[in-house]
Design an enzyme around this catalytic site. Structure first.
Site, PDB file in Angstrom:
ATOM      1  N   CYS A 160      40.001  38.483  33.858  1.00 12.60           N
ATOM      2  CA  CYS A 160      40.130  37.034  33.978  1.00 12.60           C
ATOM      3  C   CYS A 160      39.297  36.315  32.923  1.00 12.60           C
ATOM      4  O   CYS A 160      38.221  36.757  32.569  1.00 12.60           O
ATOM      5  CB  CYS A 160      39.675  36.605  35.366  1.00 12.60           C
ATOM      6  SG  CYS A 160      40.847  37.090  36.644  1.00 12.60           S
ATOM      7  N   ARG A 177      31.975  37.417  29.270  1.00 16.41           N
ATOM      8  CA  ARG A 177      31.951  38.728  29.935  1.00 16.41           C
ATOM      9  C   ARG A 177      31.509  39.869  29.006  1.00 16.41           C
ATOM     10  O   ARG A 177      32.275  40.808  28.744  1.00 16.41           O
ATOM     11  CB  ARG A 177      33.304  39.009  30.596  1.00 16.41           C
ATOM     12  CG  ARG A 177      33.673  37.917  31.582  1.00 16.41           C
ATOM     13  CD  ARG A 177      34.895  38.224  32.375  1.00 16.41           C
ATOM     14  NE  ARG A 177      34.626  39.083  33.510  1.00 16.41           N
ATOM     15  CZ  ARG A 177      35.555  39.482  34.369  1.00 16.41           C
ATOM     16  NH1 ARG A 177      36.787  39.111  34.221  1.00 16.41           N
ATOM     17  NH2 ARG A 177      35.247  40.270  35.372  1.00 16.41           N
ATOM     18  N   ASP A 202      33.775  35.079  43.917  1.00 18.05           N
ATOM     19  CA  ASP A 202      35.234  35.115  44.111  1.00 18.05           C
ATOM     20  C   ASP A 202      35.686  34.339  45.359  1.00 18.05           C
ATOM     21  O   ASP A 202      36.881  34.209  45.596  1.00 18.05           O
ATOM     22  CB  ASP A 202      35.707  36.570  44.214  1.00 18.05           C
ATOM     23  CG  ASP A 202      35.427  37.331  42.939  1.00 18.05           C
ATOM     24  OD1 ASP A 202      35.981  36.985  41.903  1.00 18.05           O
ATOM     25  OD2 ASP A 202      34.606  38.262  42.980  1.00 18.05           O
ATOM     26  N   ASN A 245      38.841  45.536  44.239  1.00 18.90           N
ATOM     27  CA  ASN A 245      37.676  45.903  43.433  1.00 18.90           C
ATOM     28  C   ASN A 245      36.965  47.163  43.927  1.00 18.90           C
ATOM     29  O   ASN A 245      35.960  47.571  43.341  1.00 18.90           O
ATOM     30  CB  ASN A 245      36.707  44.715  43.333  1.00 18.90           C
ATOM     31  CG  ASN A 245      37.323  43.598  42.496  1.00 18.90           C
ATOM     32  OD1 ASN A 245      38.302  43.825  41.773  1.00 18.90           O
ATOM     33  ND2 ASN A 245      36.778  42.404  42.598  1.00 18.90           N
TER      34      ASN A 245
HETATM   35  C1  EPZ Z   1      33.324  42.177  39.037  1.00 15.79           C
HETATM   36  O1  EPZ Z   1      33.423  41.808  37.667  1.00 15.79           O
HETATM   37  C2  EPZ Z   1      34.630  41.790  39.671  1.00 15.79           C
HETATM   38  N1  EPZ Z   1      35.718  42.446  38.974  1.00 15.79           N
HETATM   39  C3  EPZ Z   1      34.813  40.277  39.621  1.00 15.79           C
HETATM   40  O2  EPZ Z   1      35.973  39.957  40.327  1.00 15.79           O
HETATM   41  C4  EPZ Z   1      33.631  39.617  40.320  1.00 15.79           C
HETATM   42  O3  EPZ Z   1      33.760  38.219  40.211  1.00 15.79           O
HETATM   43  C5  EPZ Z   1      32.337  40.073  39.665  1.00 15.79           C
HETATM   44  O4  EPZ Z   1      32.254  41.522  39.698  1.00 15.79           O
HETATM   45  C6  EPZ Z   1      31.089  39.526  40.343  1.00 15.79           C
HETATM   46  O5  EPZ Z   1      31.081  39.897  41.698  1.00 15.79           O
HETATM   47  C7  EPZ Z   1      36.008  43.690  39.262  1.00 15.79           C
HETATM   48  O6  EPZ Z   1      35.385  44.330  40.105  1.00 15.79           O
HETATM   49  C8  EPZ Z   1      37.159  44.285  38.513  1.00 15.79           C
HETATM   50  P1  EPZ Z   1      29.670  41.572  36.565  1.00 15.79           P
HETATM   51  P2  EPZ Z   1      32.401  42.363  36.624  1.00 15.79           P
HETATM   52  O7  EPZ Z   1      29.509  42.650  35.586  1.00 15.79           O
HETATM   53  O8  EPZ Z   1      32.018  43.733  37.005  1.00 15.79           O
HETATM   54  C9  EPZ Z   1      27.323  39.276  33.095  1.00 15.79           C
HETATM   55  C10 EPZ Z   1      38.214  39.302  40.563  1.00 15.79           C
HETATM   56  O9  EPZ Z   1      38.827  38.221  40.559  1.00 15.79           O
HETATM   57  N2  EPZ Z   1      27.256  40.567  32.406  1.00 15.79           N
HETATM   58  O10 EPZ Z   1      28.905  41.649  37.844  1.00 15.79           O
HETATM   59  O11 EPZ Z   1      32.933  42.106  35.281  1.00 15.79           O
HETATM   60  C11 EPZ Z   1      28.743  38.718  33.100  1.00 15.79           C
HETATM   61  O12 EPZ Z   1      29.032  38.056  31.913  1.00 15.79           O
HETATM   62  C12 EPZ Z   1      37.136  39.538  39.550  1.00 15.79           C
HETATM   63  O13 EPZ Z   1      38.483  40.213  41.352  1.00 15.79           O
HETATM   64  C13 EPZ Z   1      26.541  40.666  31.220  1.00 15.79           C
HETATM   65  O14 EPZ Z   1      25.931  39.702  30.748  1.00 15.79           O
HETATM   66  O15 EPZ Z   1      31.181  41.372  36.904  1.00 15.79           O
HETATM   67  C14 EPZ Z   1      28.700  37.804  34.298  1.00 15.79           C
HETATM   68  O16 EPZ Z   1      28.130  36.586  33.924  1.00 15.79           O
HETATM   69  C15 EPZ Z   1      36.897  38.367  38.651  1.00 15.79           C
HETATM   70  N3  EPZ Z   1      26.523  41.877  30.566  1.00 15.79           N
HETATM   71  C16 EPZ Z   1      27.743  38.514  35.263  1.00 15.79           C
HETATM   72  O17 EPZ Z   1      27.009  39.446  34.460  1.00 15.79           O
HETATM   73  C17 EPZ Z   1      27.160  42.976  31.072  1.00 15.79           C
HETATM   74  O18 EPZ Z   1      27.075  44.053  30.445  1.00 15.79           O
HETATM   75  C18 EPZ Z   1      28.431  39.269  36.390  1.00 15.79           C
HETATM   76  O19 EPZ Z   1      29.356  40.216  35.851  1.00 15.79           O
HETATM   77  C19 EPZ Z   1      27.884  42.860  32.278  1.00 15.79           C
HETATM   78  C20 EPZ Z   1      27.915  41.643  32.919  1.00 15.79           C
END
Ligand code: EPZ
Length: 442
Positions: free
Chosen positions: A126, A131, A314, A33
């Protein structure tokens, strides 16, 4: 349990015979990541950028293909990639990359700076909840971008991105990265408040600074970025993967073994190490890594996932596996993703006692209170596990299935292994080198 491999509809599979303790040493690979995001950041300059310690995993391969599709040249020398975006030939990401992973959306900033336009297909990654990407888009709109969505594509346009003050409604990792990549070349000073500050983001900020950006982390999770005219080439080494480190640490504890995890960094694992200490997993911090051991019995705990510096979402899946072997009742409250316990169904088939709840169990209430999402679980242990045929639903669940199979009595067949290979470098070789009885069928 049944031991015949499934027919080939699910592709390759792992055959795992449980019972062996894992002993020895592995080296942690570069963080997925961080690496994939940093490959995208290379498009912010026409100069070549060298990224060292890039892991050989499915998500890096997919990101390389994605960038090459835009005209980027990548010279690969083992773990070192020299990425040159001197000439890009399109601002449109091919639909072939839709639903593969979540990297395409991060191209918005670089493509806007290069073309004034970015066309990005809907995202994959995933299946752990809906998301949404509203936080990304609202931030970009505040910077002056126009966003439209049609026929499975987002079109984002901006002649010039303007600096502004953005307060995220939730500290999203992806949105923080997206806005950072947009802000480094925007006019003026952008403030991103209530932002994410995960170690992988910090590492990307270091790359951007090496490329000539002016970027600072201030109090209360606030990034302050003064836009510059131009970025240049740089050499940067990707940090070790703290998820891989934690996952193998738990593998040592669960199989009754002892594994030295070279390059595991205490800094990035503070909340994880506190949690496993409470469970009773012994570990020793060394200058070049962390030695994880095992104990006769483990204690139950209450754990809540959170944004950094909290216990990361994670780590939740291997940690739940650990709790299946603790003596008593543990509680896990997932506060980041609303639907990240689906994987526990197969673990129950194998003998784990896990009950899902929609209440916020634990000490605090989260955004998912009263929303009927099964985002808390009660794990009762210890429970012996029996082998099964299981199919991996997502990357991190994949590691917990592997752990279950390594502990189970008998031979398990695990399909859906592309998920796990998206994120763990040479996982089979690493597992085998520690003594796991595991093979792959093509
Ligand atoms: C990153 O995902 C990672 N992926 C995820 O790892 C990790 O679990 C996650 O961050 C949290 O640490 C990558 O870096 C590629 P978020 P990301 O935006 O960026 C909500 C793995 O296995 N949200 O922090 O997609 C969302 O729905 C993966 O390596 C909104 O509502 O995570 C979630 O509930 C899986 N609106 C929360 O925020 C938005 O516009 C966290 O998502 C964006 C997010």
């Amino acid at each position: 349990m049944k031991t015949t491999p499934k027919n080939n509809s699910q592709g390759r599979s792992y055959i795992v015979r449980g019972g062996n303790p894992l002993n020895g040493e592995i080296s942690v690979s570069g963080a997925k990541n961080a690496a994939t995001k940093q490959m995208v950041a290379c498009l912010l300059t026409s100069d070549p950028v060298t990224l060292k310690n890039i892991p050989q995993i499915g998500d890096v391969e997919a990101t390389a293909e994605l960038l090459e599709g835009l005209g980027v040249k990548i010279e690969k020398n083992d773990q070192d990639y020299t990425i040159s975006a001197a000439s890009l030939n399109t601002s449109k990401v091919s639909a072939a990359f839709s639903r593969k992973n979540r990297i395409p959306i991060l191209l918005i900033g670089p493509l806007l700076h290069r073309f004034g336009e970015a066309r990005i297909p809907m995202l994959g990654g995933c299946k752990i909840g809906p998301r949404p990407i509203d936080i990304h888009m609202q931030g970009l709109e505040k910077m002056g971008a126009e966003v439209t969505c049609e026929d499975g594509y987002y079109t984002i346009r901006a002649k010039e991105l303007k600096a502004t003050m953005i307060e995220l409604r939730f500290p999203s990792v992806g949105a923080t990265e997206n806005l950072m990549l947009a802000a480094v070349l925007a006019k003026g000073t952008t403030t991103i408040a209530n932002a994410a500050i995960e170690p992988e983001i910090m590492d990307t900020a270091k790359l951007l600074q090496a490329m000539g950006a002016i970027i600072n982390l201030e109090a209360n999770r606030t990034w302050v970025i003064e836009g510059v005219e131009k970025l240049n080439g740089a050499v940067h080494e990707v940090i070790p993967d703290r998820i891989e480190a934690a996952s193998f640490g738990i593998a040592a504890a669960l199989t009754g073994g002892s594994v030295f995890i070279r390059n595991a960094r205490q800094n990035d694992l503070l909340s994880f190490l506190n949690a496993i200490r409470k469970v009773g997993v012994p570990f020793t911090i060394q200058s070049d890594g962390i030695l994880f051991g095992s104990a006769e019995s483990y204690k139950p705990v209450v754990i809540e996932t959170d944004v950094h510096p909290g216990f990361m979402t994670d780590w939740q899946q291997p940690f739940v596996m650990l709790l299946t072997q603790a003596n008593g009742v543990s509680i896990v409250h997932e506060t980041i993703f609303e639907d990240r316990f689906g994987y526990t169904e197969s673990l129950k088939q194998m003998g784990a006692h896990i009950q899902l709840h929609s209440d916020c169990l634990g000490s605090k209430e989260c955004r998912y209170k009263h929303q009927n999402y099964m985002h808390s679980c009660i794990v009762s242990g210890p429970t012996p596990l029996k082998a099964a045929d299981i199919c991996i639903p997502d990357l991190r669940a994949g590691f917990s299935y592997l752990l279950a199979a390594l502990m189970a009595d008998g031979e398990s067949h695990i399909t859906g292994i592309d998920h796990i290979e998206r994120g763990y470098e040479k996982i089979l070789d690493k597992m085998k080198s520690l003594g796991a009885d595991i093979e792959v069928t093509e």
